[in-house]
Write an enzyme that holds these catalytic residues in place. Structure first.
Site, PDB file in Angstrom:
ATOM      1  CB  ILE A 184     -48.699  35.652  34.038  1.00  0.00           C
ATOM      2  CG1 ILE A 184     -50.016  35.059  33.508  1.00  0.00           C
ATOM      3  CG2 ILE A 184     -47.754  34.539  34.492  1.00  0.00           C
ATOM      4  CD1 ILE A 184     -49.893  34.299  32.206  1.00  0.00           C
ATOM      5  CB  CYS A 185     -45.018  36.332  37.064  1.00  0.00           C
ATOM      6  SG  CYS A 185     -43.494  36.401  38.030  1.00  0.00           S
ATOM      7  CD  GLN A 186     -41.803  42.688  36.073  1.00  0.00           C
ATOM      8  OE1 GLN A 186     -41.502  42.027  35.079  1.00  0.00           O
ATOM      9  NE2 GLN A 186     -41.052  43.675  36.523  1.00  0.00           N
ATOM     10  N   GLY A 200     -48.837  40.335  36.586  1.00  0.00           N
ATOM     11  CA  GLY A 200     -49.971  40.403  37.511  1.00  0.00           C
ATOM     12  C   GLY A 200     -49.878  41.647  38.376  1.00  0.00           C
TER      13      GLY A 200
END
Lengths: 371, 347
Positions: free
Chosen positions: A148-150, A152
């Site tokens: 998720i986000c960073q 990811g």
């Protein structure tokens, strides 16, 4: 406007103040009652730890579990319990109910000593240790990785280097291309003197990061949000949810200095990962090495990771089986919106089931074993 | 006088009057040195009238008048540079006069022995006046522009103060202020430190400089942020008058607020997308970090004299500790791998 506001009899400026007073009186009653503001309430067990890093496993609720287990990697900048913010808006609960076996990495709160932690420490060492721990514990060769986000971006880097350990890759609101002019963070970070920041501050304060995020939409996030809150002060459920979200927003760990320096310089400023120039521990990170099936989800109204930063992930990886989902929401709405709970999370669970290990398919939950 | 405090008070008074009056004979004022002498020796001056101190003090009266004129010129924004040159001229004359007299006293009766000891009156005067001239040069190259900047700032401030208050006026005052700072203290701080002692004391200067620059950058950033808010308010201000009438409803207030938010949001995003704004963030952040660093350096310097460990020392130890941890971890992993290998071979 609340009903009170609409029916307020007085007119002129005094009407406004009278209306506010009425709401405040009701709000004080709500606030004086015990409120349920617990976050991350889904039961989970600690299964591995390394310094401040902790790996938790959410207690399965389904009889049959989808294999392999999913390891959730969250960003360093906020806390992972966004995926389990409140009982009725919990990505974790939705996935558990559908048989997904979920592990989550808690990166912890970096202290002084952690200012020297590098991206190698986070990805090559800690993330790899967590995935090995899950593989060993679940008796599987590979896991499904959900970044998720960073987190990811970390997952993309990890899978490129350790493809043999990753069966499926799900990336959510994940930035890859940092050189788009659609995101304010992309524009601003280009002007940051990151060396000076790290040299002077050591770890980058979470409050500084938060101030940057609030600046992305200051009117909504600094003023409008609280105005709206004041209008719903008499609604206990609204207040509880608001407090939970506030708690998450301002629960921002500091950023380990060296890792931050490299992430901003090489990814945000030089866009090395998207350009195929990024290295980790002396090894080139080539996203074409990723052959695992990929599901990439981004929010069409995301202002933190604008669609343009994320949409190119499918084209960048070497996977043949890949799917991109553009979900109509912002960065957080992808996880907590009503539509997300009804549509997106079930879709992810279905995708994981469809891509479950063909040899084992569904496996029994660990009988009589917690965590 | 019986009361020493009264005597002291009288001395001060007569001295101040003498200073204000200047040199006796020219201005009608008293000779401060003579007043001083009379206080202690009512019968008369025990020192020769030609004593160098007496002359110097009398001359200082003239200097004092010039200094007054200079102060007035500075505060009124007139040509304080020219006034300062006059003060300098007077000061030089005083020093020259005093030096000559002092040098002649010093060599009095000393003869050849005095000269051998370096008590050559002409040489002493030459040396001292050389220093005075060097100082005047320093003034001309450094302090004079300083004075000119301050004069410019005073004139600009007076001009801005006469205008109606507005954000533009604040912005222009801020710019004038920062320009004056850069040309004055800013230049001084940039002079390289000479030697460790200067470096040590320069830490304080650098801290002050960092504070001014941070203040300037923050104000500039705040002004930058004010622009969209002001423009948005101007765009909807036409509705404000109607809104303040007594029959206005809460809904109408709400509509006004919504319109204001919408207008501000539109302008804020326009501003945020500009490189100008990103550069303002960089400048403000950089100034904040400089201030933080200056405070750190000062603290580091203070702690060095105490048994308390400094941040730099902690950083060194911690860096080594982190490296050691990595080594231990890597060796642990190697050990585990070897154990596994051994187990496989045994099997």
């Amino acid at each position: 406007m609340s009903d009170n506001a609409k029916t307020a009899a007085p007119a002129g400026p005094s009407a406004l103040f009278e209306d506010m007073q009425q709401r405040l009186r009701k709000g004080l009653k709500v606030l004086s009652q015990p409120l349920d503001t617990e976050v991350g309430a889904t039961p989970k067990d600690l299964v591995f730890e390394d310094g401040k890093l902790k790996l938790f496993r959410y207690r399965p609720v389904a009889k049959n579990l989808i294999s392999p287990p999913v390891v959730v990697t969250y960003a360093l900048v906020n806390r992972y319990y966004m995926i389990d913010l409140q009982p009725d808006r919990s990505m974790v609960r939705e996935l558990l109910a559908r048989g997904v076996d979920i592990y989550v990495i808690d990166w912890g709160y970096p202290g002084r000593l952690d200012r020297f932690l590098t991206l190698e420490d986070y990805i090559d060492d800690r993330m790899n240790a967590c995935i090995d721990a899950v593989r060993k514990r679940a008796g599987v060769d590979h896991v499904s990785l959900l970044g998720i986000c960073q987190g990811g971006t970390f997952s993309l880097i990890y899978t490129s280097l350790y493809q043999e350990k990753v069966k499926n890759l799900v990336t959510m609101v994940t930035p890859l291309d940092f050189h788009t002019d659609t995101g304010l963070l992309n524009i601003w970070s280009g002007f940051l003197d990151v060396d000076k920041m790290v040299n002077v501050l050591g770890n980058i304060p979470g409050d500084f990061m938060n101030a940057g995020f609030l600046m992305l939409n200051p009117l909504q996030l600094v003023f409008e949000k609280y105005r709206s809150f004041s209008e719903h002060l008499d609604d206990a459920e609204f207040v509880s949810n608001f407090v939970r979200m506030e708690r998450w927003i301002f629960d921002s760990p500091d950023q380990a200095g060296e890792a931050f320096r490299r992430f901003i310089k090489e990814l945000y400023q030089e866009n090395r990962l998207a350009r195929g120039l990024f290295t980790l521990g002396g090894r080139k990170v080539d996203l074409k090495n990723i052959t695992a099936p990929l599901l990439n989800v981004y929010g069409t109204a995301d202002n933190l990771v604008p669609p343009a930063c994320s949409v190119g992930i499918a084209a960048a990886v070497g996977s043949k089986d890949k799917e991109t989902v553009d979900f109509p929401s912002g960065h957080i709405g992808v996880f907590v919106s009503g539509k997300s709970q009804k549509v997106l999370i079930p879709k992810i669970a279905t995708w994981l089931e469809k891509h479950s290990a063909p040899d084992k398919g569904k496996r029994k939950a660990h009988a009589g074993k917690r965590g | 006088m019986d009361n020493p405090m009264a005597a002291w008070s009288a001395l001060q008074k007569s001295w101040m009057e003498a200073l204000k009056g200047g040199k006796q004979g020219e201005t009608g004022g008293g000779d401060p040195f003579a007043s001083w002498c009379k206080m202690w020796s009512p019968e008369g001056n025990p020192w020769p009238d030609a004593s160098p101190l007496s002359h110097a003090l009398a001359a200082f009266g003239s200097y004092n008048r010039l200094f007054d004129a200079w102060s007035r010129a500075s505060s009124s924004g007139a040509d304080s540079g020219a006034a300062t040159e006059k003060v300098f001229g007077a000061w030089r004359e005083i020093v020259e006069d005093f030096t000559k007299r002092w040098a002649s006293l010093f060599s009095f009766g000393a003869g050849e022995a005095g000269k051998n000891l370096g008590a050559d009156p002409a040489a002493i005067v030459r040396h001292i006046m050389g220093s005075v001239d060097a100082f005047r040069e320093f003034y001309r190259s450094f302090y004079k522009p300083w004075q000119e900047s301050m004069t410019k700032l005073a004139q600009r401030s007076a001009e801005l103060a006469g205008r109606a208050p507005s954000a533009e006026v604040v912005e222009q005052f801020h710019k004038a202020w920062m320009e004056a700072y850069e040309e004055t203290v800013g230049r001084f701080v940039k002079i390289p430190s000479v030697g460790p002692a200067r470096e040590k004391y320069d830490l304080l200067w650098k801290g002050v400089d960092a504070m001014f620059r941070w203040q300037g950058a923050s104000l500039e950033f705040a002004l930058e942020m004010q622009i969209p808010a002001r423009e948005a308010f101007e765009a909807v201000s036409g509705r404000l008058g109607a809104l303040l009438k007594s029959e206005t409803t809460v809904e109408e207030f709400g509509e006004f607020y919504e319109a204001l938010v919408k207008e501000t949001e539109k302008r804020v995003f326009e501003l945020f997308k500009t490189e100008r704004f990103a550069a303002a963030i960089r400048t403000t952040l950089s100034a904040t970090l400089d201030l933080y660093k200056a405070a750190q350096d000062l603290m580091e310097e203070q702690l060095r004299a105490t048994p308390v460990v400094t941040r730099k020392e902690m950083d060194e130890v911690e860096q080594e500790l982190v490296a050691l941890r990595r080594t231990v971890k890597a060796q642990g992993n190697e050990l585990e791998a070897l154990k596994g290998e051994m187990a496989r071979r045994k099997a």
